[in-house]
Design a protein around this motif. Structure first.
Motif, mmCIF file in Angstrom:
data_model
loop_
_atom_site.group_PDB
_atom_site.id
_atom_site.type_symbol
_atom_site.label_atom_id
_atom_site.label_comp_id
_atom_site.label_asym_id
_atom_site.label_seq_id
_atom_site.Cartn_x
_atom_site.Cartn_y
_atom_site.Cartn_z
ATOM 1 N N LEU A 16 0.814 -1.218 0.000
ATOM 2 C CA LEU A 16 0.000 0.000 0.000
ATOM 3 C C LEU A 16 0.847 1.268 0.000
ATOM 4 O O LEU A 16 0.402 2.315 -0.491
ATOM 5 N N GLU A 17 2.058 1.205 0.535
ATOM 6 C CA GLU A 17 2.886 2.404 0.633
ATOM 7 C C GLU A 17 3.165 3.041 -0.730
ATOM 8 O O GLU A 17 2.884 4.227 -0.925
ATOM 9 N N PRO A 18 3.689 2.291 -1.714
ATOM 10 C CA PRO A 18 3.928 2.934 -3.016
ATOM 11 C C PRO A 18 2.622 3.259 -3.758
ATOM 12 O O PRO A 18 2.571 4.229 -4.510
ATOM 13 N N LEU A 19 1.581 2.477 -3.531
ATOM 14 C CA LEU A 19 0.304 2.751 -4.204
ATOM 15 C C LEU A 19 -0.295 4.079 -3.768
ATOM 16 O O LEU A 19 -0.918 4.782 -4.567
ATOM 17 N N ALA A 107 -1.100 11.839 25.022
ATOM 18 C CA ALA A 107 -2.350 12.431 24.558
ATOM 19 C C ALA A 107 -2.937 11.433 23.553
ATOM 20 O O ALA A 107 -2.198 10.788 22.808
ATOM 21 N N SER A 108 -4.242 11.264 23.548
ATOM 22 C CA SER A 108 -4.817 10.223 22.699
ATOM 23 C C SER A 108 -6.243 10.561 22.299
ATOM 24 O O SER A 108 -6.964 11.238 23.032
ATOM 25 N N SER A 109 -6.616 10.082 21.129
ATOM 26 C CA SER A 109 -7.989 10.203 20.632
ATOM 27 C C SER A 109 -8.448 8.839 20.158
ATOM 28 O O SER A 109 -7.647 8.033 19.672
ATOM 29 N N MET A 110 -9.747 8.579 20.294
ATOM 30 C CA MET A 110 -10.368 7.387 19.720
ATOM 31 C C MET A 110 -11.605 7.879 18.980
ATOM 32 O O MET A 110 -12.492 8.475 19.582
ATOM 33 N N VAL A 111 -11.639 7.634 17.684
ATOM 34 C CA VAL A 111 -12.702 8.145 16.833
ATOM 35 C C VAL A 111 -13.285 7.003 16.016
ATOM 36 O O VAL A 111 -12.541 6.204 15.440
ATOM 37 N N GLN A 112 -14.606 6.937 15.954
ATOM 38 C CA GLN A 112 -15.236 5.915 15.118
ATOM 39 C C GLN A 112 -15.247 6.381 13.667
ATOM 40 O O GLN A 112 -15.557 7.528 13.375
ATOM 41 N N VAL A 113 -14.891 5.451 12.774
ATOM 42 C CA VAL A 113 -14.940 5.683 11.336
ATOM 43 C C VAL A 113 -15.889 4.653 10.723
ATOM 44 O O VAL A 113 -16.148 3.607 11.325
ATOM 45 N N SER A 114 -16.392 4.932 9.542
ATOM 46 C CA SER A 114 -17.365 4.019 8.946
ATOM 47 C C SER A 114 -16.725 2.713 8.482
ATOM 48 O O SER A 114 -17.346 1.659 8.585
ATOM 49 N N LYS A 115 -15.483 2.773 7.971
ATOM 50 C CA LYS A 115 -14.794 1.542 7.578
ATOM 51 C C LYS A 115 -13.332 1.832 7.309
ATOM 52 O O LYS A 115 -12.926 2.981 7.136
ATOM 53 N N LEU A 116 -12.548 0.759 7.282
ATOM 54 C CA LEU A 116 -11.133 0.832 6.954
ATOM 55 C C LEU A 116 -10.921 0.157 5.604
ATOM 56 O O LEU A 116 -11.884 -0.293 4.976
ATOM 57 N N VAL A 117 -9.683 0.041 5.163
ATOM 58 C CA VAL A 117 -9.377 -0.445 3.818
ATOM 59 C C VAL A 117 -9.855 -1.889 3.571
ATOM 60 O O VAL A 117 -10.119 -2.275 2.452
ATOM 61 N N ASP A 118 -10.002 -2.673 4.619
ATOM 62 C CA ASP A 118 -10.501 -4.046 4.530
ATOM 63 C C ASP A 118 -11.563 -4.198 5.615
ATOM 64 O O ASP A 118 -11.329 -3.815 6.762
ATOM 65 N N PRO A 119 -12.728 -4.768 5.297
ATOM 66 C CA PRO A 119 -13.799 -4.857 6.293
ATOM 67 C C PRO A 119 -13.460 -5.704 7.520
ATOM 68 O O PRO A 119 -14.125 -5.587 8.549
#
Length: 143
Positions: A16-19, A107-119
């Motif tokens: 994924l890095e070069p892509l 220091a930290s955050s936790m945030v909900q996201v709808s999805k990541l690159v793979d389900p």
């Protein structure tokens, strides 16, 4: 030799890095920023599909490896960001995070996201560290 003006890109070999045109981490002087990291191994396989605690532990083991490769310690971490797909499972993510960072408390955050690159991935973590900030002083504020 790394100086304050030298940028060192740390590459993991992830396809994924070069892509996407990014590095796993970037160090400039004593500052290290680790890109969003998921529980995907070097073969592109998802580790512990759907498991918040296990994926968080796996990611933090990668983070510790990256830190160590550049001469950093977990105590140098000043900020973490967790992007999670199910905030209702926050205690599972938090438990794995606490196991590494309780004495440090970045220091930290936790945030909900709808999805990541793979389900099957349920958490992605970013980390910032500054080399040499091992000593921890805590102060309490009331507001």
């Amino acid at each position: 030799m790394t100086t304050e003006k030298t940028r060192t890109n740390i590459l993991s070999g992830s396809p994924l890095e070069p892509l996407r045109g990014y590095a796993r981490a970037v160090q400039v002087g004593s500052h290290l920023s680790i890109s969003g990291t998921t529980a995907m191994n070097s073969k592109g396989e998802v580790v512990s599909p759907g498991e918040p605690y296990e994926q968080t532990k796996y990611i933090l083991s990668i983070v510790k490896t990256i830190l160590a490769s550049r001469g950093f310690q977990p105590g140098d971490v000043i900020r973490t960001r967790l992007f999670v797909t199910n905030i209702a499972r926050w205690e599972d993510y938090a438990r794995a995070h606490r196991e590494v960072f309780e004495p440090i408390r970045p220091a930290s955050s936790m945030v909900q996201v709808s999805k990541l690159v793979d389900p099957r991935l349920v958490v992605e973590i970013e980390v910032d560290a500054i080399k040499g900030v091992q000593e921890v002083e805590s102060v309490s504020l009331e507001y």
